[in-house]
Each structure stands twice: as structure tokens, then as C-alpha cells.
Design a protein around this motif. Structure first.
Motif, PDB file in Angstrom:
ATOM      1  N   HIS A  35       0.845  -1.204   0.000  1.00 41.51           N
ATOM      2  CA  HIS A  35       0.000   0.000   0.000  1.00 41.51           C
ATOM      3  C   HIS A  35       0.877   1.249   0.000  1.00 41.51           C
ATOM      4  O   HIS A  35       2.102   1.146   0.010  1.00 41.51           O
ATOM      5  N   HIS A  37       1.610   3.752   2.162  1.00 42.25           N
ATOM      6  CA  HIS A  37       2.284   4.386   3.301  1.00 42.25           C
ATOM      7  C   HIS A  37       3.803   4.308   3.125  1.00 42.25           C
ATOM      8  O   HIS A  37       4.339   3.302   2.649  1.00 42.25           O
ATOM      9  N   HIS A  40       6.360   1.429   3.746  1.00 44.67           N
ATOM     10  CA  HIS A  40       6.241   0.211   2.935  1.00 44.67           C
ATOM     11  C   HIS A  40       6.744   0.423   1.516  1.00 44.67           C
ATOM     12  O   HIS A  40       6.557  -0.421   0.656  1.00 44.67           O
ATOM     13  N   HIS A  91      -7.030  -2.103   4.668  1.00 44.68           N
ATOM     14  CA  HIS A  91      -6.271  -1.170   5.525  1.00 44.68           C
ATOM     15  C   HIS A  91      -6.516   0.278   5.089  1.00 44.68           C
ATOM     16  O   HIS A  91      -6.996   1.094   5.876  1.00 44.68           O
ATOM     17  N   ASP A 114      -0.209  -4.362   5.920  1.00 47.21           N
ATOM     18  CA  ASP A 114      -1.121  -3.839   6.943  1.00 47.21           C
ATOM     19  C   ASP A 114      -2.536  -4.226   6.530  1.00 47.21           C
ATOM     20  O   ASP A 114      -2.894  -4.113   5.359  1.00 47.21           O
TER      21      ASP A 114
HETATM   22 ZN    ZN Z   1      -0.071   1.319   6.543  1.00 48.60          ZN
END
Ligand code: ZN
Length: 332
Positions: A35, A37, A40, A91, A114
Motif C-alpha cells: 500500500h 504508506h 512500505h 487497511h 497492513d
Molecule cells: Zn499502513
């Protein structure tokens, strides 16, 4: 029974047979990015990711399209002797779990990234696919973390916002620009409360909309908040100069850490609500029950505590950052 898919845990999560890294912090040749963020993401040569997240990565980090291998959810993708499928992780919008099947013998592995077990307002509904090996995040892997339902926590947030407006204060919701901010916007939109968003939050909302999320067009914060509106901006931003024009602010943080006593003081805000984009403790257990793995590796947050709990429930589980493999050996 097939041999487990090989996994190396030194310096991140690496699947040597597929030459694939899972959410690595450093640049690699082939990586799955679960994802958008920042913790990551890195600028890998080739990135396997979901189609909506590919759009978010382009908007957020300016990733060139030629580096991206965007997959539709559940669409099979052949990669070095494996069939890869992505499933929604729930998430944030576009977040994915990766499922690999070794074609030679059918061995399977699922990495969650996540994830959330219950559906929120903006992310896709999570889908848990059975796998022999499960690598899971355990951010809230202790029994004290039991979140209220989205209906309950939304109700509390709206009470806070409406009370502030009635008392002539400006409600401010502190939320990270990607994920929580869109969730806050969706809660306000459902209640027909107008919102203004700071620039990073507006930019990520536009990226999610373009990628397919059902969100309203963001209204940009330009120094003041119109009467009757709520401001959405990142945590700890109110002390910055550009927020000087916000009259009589009353702020609330949206975070799963609200369940820790004293959290509101730590975040220096007037209120804090347990709106989380992660699974709580029962959600983590529910995911394990649905995935029915033969072995489990826990990789974020309370990894050792949750692995211990899983072993108590007779799972073969260990944490990435502990001595519990030794503990397991000694117990046998
Ligand atoms: Zn995250």
C-alpha cells in the motif's frame, strides 16, 4: 505435503525462489508494495502492486509507470514458477495482501501487509485467502486492543464535531493524509458536515478518487475554516503558521492508540478516538481462523506477544524479531 515456500527474514522479507521482496525498505529488483504508506515503499526496479495502489504510488511518489506491474484484485499473474494473486487488505484504499502458489507442488503463502478485518468506509472489503504459510502484521497484537465498531466510533466523532460547532469552536480532526483522512472525510460526508482539507490530505484524496474510491471532491484549506465546517489535517500541525487563521480550534486525533491511557496528552489534542486502519486483537485472530495456515510469522508491532498467544492456541507461530523460535524448541 509440499515443502513450505522458502522465506528469508534477514534484512526484510524475501522469497528467494520467486526472487521477490515483500514491502522492503531498501531498493530491490522485484518487490511487492502492499500500500501507499511511506514505511512500505522504496524505489524498486519493478513493483507488483494493486491497480488502485499503483495510481496512488504515481501520485504520491512520482513512480514512473514502466516500473509498475499493476494487478487487478484476484487476477492471476505468472512470476518465476509461481502464480501470484492480490486480495484486498481493507487497511486503506488500494491496500493488498499477496498470495503465492508454487506451481510445481501447490504450496501457498500469504503476506498480509497492513490489514483490517472489518470493513471501513473507504477501503475495499478485506478478503482472506487460505494459505499454508501466513506472514501477518500484528500492530495491535495484545488483548487490550478491542476497537469499537465503525458505527460507534463515527457516532462519537460526529458528537465531538457537532458539539464544537454548537459551541462556536472550529472542529479539527487530525488524521494521516493517506487512509485515515479519507475515512474522516467519509464520516463527515455521510453526516453532511462540510470539510476543508490541508494540501497533502487533499492531494491524497484526489489520488484515491482517481483510483476509484467513492469520495467527494476535496475542498482545500486556504488559511481559514468556513463557519459550520470541519478541518482535516495531519497530527501536530496546528502550531504551524499556516493554521494561525483557524479560530478557537478544538482538536481530535483519530488513532487506534486511543485505547492506551493518556494517549490524548501524548498527541496534545482535546480528544482522541479509536478509529484505526489496522485489525484489533480479535480481528487478528479472526484472520488466522479464516486463512487456516500451517505456520505463521508475525512481523509488526506486538509480534512476540501475538505469536505466544497463537502458540497457546496450538498454532505453529513465531515472531520475526524474537528468540521465540528457541523458546519453541525448548518447549517441545
Ligand atoms: Zn499502513
Amino acid at each position: 505435503m509440499p515443502e513450505p515456500i522458502q522465506l528469508e527474514t534477514k534484512d526484510g522479507l524475501y522469497l528467494p525462489e520467486a526472487d521477490l521482496w515483500l514491502d522492503p525498505h531498501r531498493k530491490h529488483r522485484w518487490a511487492f508494495v502492499s500500500h501507499g504508506h511511506a514505511d512500505h515503499f522504496a524505489r524498486h526496479d519493478r513493483i507488483i502492486t494493486s491497480k488502485p495502489n499503483a495510481h496512488i504510488l504515481r501520485a504520491r511518489y512520482n513512480v514512473t509507470p514502466s516500473r509498475l506491474e499493476p494487478l487487478e484484485f484476484q487476477q492471476p499473474f505468472d512470476h518465476k514458477g509461481f502464480t501470484i494473486r492480490l486480495f484486498p487488505a481493507g487497511h486503506i484504499y488500494g491496500s493488498a495482501m499477496i498470495h503465492l502458489t508454487r506451481k510445481s507442488d501447490g504450496a501457498t503463502l500469504l503476506y498480509t501487509g497492513d490489514f483490517k478485518a472489518r470493513r471501513g468506509l473507504t477501503a475495499e472489503e478485506p478478503v482472506f485467502r487460505q494459505a499454508d504459510t501466513l506472514i501477518m502484521e500484528t500492530t495491535f497484537g495484545k488483548p487490550q486492543f478491542v476497537f469499537p465498531t465503525i458505527t460507534e466510533v463515527s457516532g462519537d466523532i460526529l458528537n465531538f464535531v457537532n458539539t464544537a460547532l454548537e459551541e462556536g469552536a472550529t472542529p479539527v480532526l487530525h488524521a494521516y493524509s493517506l487512509g485515515k483522512a479519507q475515512e474522516a472525510l467519509a464520516i463527515l460526508t455521510e453526516a453532511r458536515i462540510p470539510a476543508v482539507l490541508n494540501s497533502a490530505t487533499a492531494k491524497m484524496t484526489t489520488a484515491c478518487r482517481e483510483a476509484g474510491a467513492g469520495l467527494p471532491e476535496p475542498v482545500l484549506f486556504q488559511g481559514t475554516v468556513p463557519a459550520g465546517s470541519c478541518l482535516i489535517c495531519p497530527p501536530n500541525s496546528l502550531h504551524k503558521d499556516k493554521y494561525k487563521g483557524v479560530e478557537n480550534p478544538r482538536s481530535a486525533m483519530l488513532s487506534g492508540w486511543a485505547l492506551i491511557p493518556g494517549a490524548k496528552y501524548r498527541y496534545r489534542c482535546d480528544a482522541i478516538f479509536p478509529l484505526s486502519d489496522h485489525a484489533d486483537f480479535p480481528g487478528l485472530l479472526e484472520a488466522v481462523n479464516r486463512i487456516r495456515p500451517k505456520r505463521i510469522l508475525t512481523v509488526h508491532g506486538f509480534t512476540q506477544e501475538f505469536a505466544t498467544e497463537l502458540r497457546r492456541l496450538n498454532h505453529d507461530a513465531w515472531s520475526i524479531d524474537g528468540d521465540d523460535q528457541l523458546e519453541l524448541a525448548l518447549r517441545v
